[in-house]
Design an enzyme around this catalytic site. Structure first.
Site, short mmCIF file in Angstrom:
data_model
loop_
_atom_site.label_atom_id
_atom_site.label_comp_id
_atom_site.label_asym_id
_atom_site.label_seq_id
_atom_site.Cartn_x
_atom_site.Cartn_y
_atom_site.Cartn_z
N ASP A 1 0.71 -2.13 1.64
CA ASP A 1 0.77 -1.50 0.54
C ASP A 1 1.26 -2.52 -0.55
OD1 ASP A 1 0.60 1.77 -0.95
OD2 ASP A 1 2.48 0.27 -1.61
N TYR B 1 3.82 -4.74 -8.78
CA TYR B 1 4.85 -5.58 -7.95
C TYR B 1 4.61 -7.19 -8.07
CZ TYR B 1 4.77 -1.25 -5.50
OH TYR B 1 4.95 0.17 -4.96
N LYS C 1 -2.42 -0.54 -6.63
CA LYS C 1 -2.25 0.41 -7.68
C LYS C 1 -2.49 -0.01 -8.98
CE LYS C 1 1.34 1.86 -4.53
NZ LYS C 1 1.84 0.78 -3.89
N HIS D 1 -0.81 4.34 -10.34
CA HIS D 1 0.48 4.32 -9.87
C HIS D 1 1.32 5.53 -10.35
CE1 HIS D 1 3.40 1.06 -8.72
NE2 HIS D 1 3.91 2.04 -8.05
N ARG E 1 13.10 -6.25 12.46
CA ARG E 1 13.11 -5.00 12.04
C ARG E 1 11.70 -4.69 11.46
NH1 ARG E 1 17.19 -6.44 8.07
NH2 ARG E 1 19.18 -6.03 8.89
#
Length: 273
Positions: A43, A48, A73, A104, A232
């Site tokens: 995503d 960004y 988006k 968005h 992670r």
């Protein structure tokens, strides 16, 4: 990896990987690590400024295109030029078809999101986008959109985590056949420090993040955690194997505190998005 079927029959991996605030120069490496870990749903967003890094990672991975699900988006300031904005995103990603394209933010002060939606419907009809949806849409935004829409949004991506659940909005979306997708699913890390979450995590020999992600998945929510650490990443992905009991799910749900971390979509109009 569990998948959900959207209202137009398109399937989406329920646990994806978000790249919000991943610096453009690090995006290719981070996404390559995520793909290597096993993520198949990425995503991103034009705002960004890292779509090209996502595209480079996709190209370098060698993973068949039909095994990947890519979301991006529409920027707030480009709602009046949605078709052109989409083409720029598509080219940055290096894709012929985008799996999911979202408005968005509604930015109600602009009064353009229904106009933008009509352009997304055209792109969807032309098969340049497999599914179209929205992000940060509150109930009144959803109602306004549906009054003019020919296509019901496939997804509404909103802030959801244990201390800010937006349960009424999520329920409304599900009743309308709109899948709910959670961003900031860990409350920007704040919800990881809950004693309730810690106790449940200990009982499952899991991390607090895994427990919260498992809570999201159990509710049928699409979820897109982010991490730049490969270990992670793998831990988060393993949340799909954790099954919480009804009492554990209820205990996490009881953490609701109205603690929004992001901006309020009713008034948000910031240009950085």
């Amino acid at each position: 990896m569990p998948e959900l079927t959207l209202n137009n029959g398109v399937t989406i991996p329920q646990l994806g990987f978000g790249v919000f605030q991943v610096p453009p120069g690090e995006t290719q490496r981070v996404v390559e690590d995520a793909l290597e870990a096993g993520y198949r749903h990425i995503d991103t967003a034009a705002a960004y400024r890292n779509e090209s890094g996502v595209g480079a990672a996709i190209a370098a991975s060698g993973i068949p295109r039909d095994e990947l699900f890519i979301t991006t988006k529409l920027r707030n300031g480009e709602q009046g030029q949605a078709q052109d904005a989409f083409q720029r995103s598509r080219e940055a990603l290096g894709l012929e078809v985008v799996d999911l394209y979202l408005i968005h933010w509604p930015v109600p002060s602009q009064g353009l999101y229904t106009q933008a939606w009509k352009e997304l419907e055209k792109l969807h009809q032309d098969q340049q986008i497999r599914a179209i949806g929205v992000s940060n849409f509150l109930p009144d935004h959803v109602d306004t959109l549906l009054a003019e829409a020919e296509v019901v949004p496939a997804v509404n991506q909103i802030e959801i985590h244990p201390t800010f659940q937006q349960s009424d909005l999520a329920a409304k979306c599900r009743e309308l056949g709109i899948a709910v997708e959670a961003y900031s699913p860990l409350g920007q890390g704040k919800d990881l420090h809950s004693e309730v979450v810690a106790l449940i995590a200990a009982a499952h020999e899991a991390t607090p993040a895994q427990v919260i992600l498992a809570w999201h998945l159990a509710q049928g929510t699409i979820v897109i955690p982010k991490s730049a650490d490969s270990a992670r990443m793998r831990q988060n992905l393993a949340a799909a194997d954790i099954k919480l009991s009804p009492s554990e799910l209820d205990a996490i749900t009881a953490l609701e505190a109205g603690a929004r971390n992001g901006s309020d979509p009713a008034v948000a109009a910031f240009t950085q998005f």
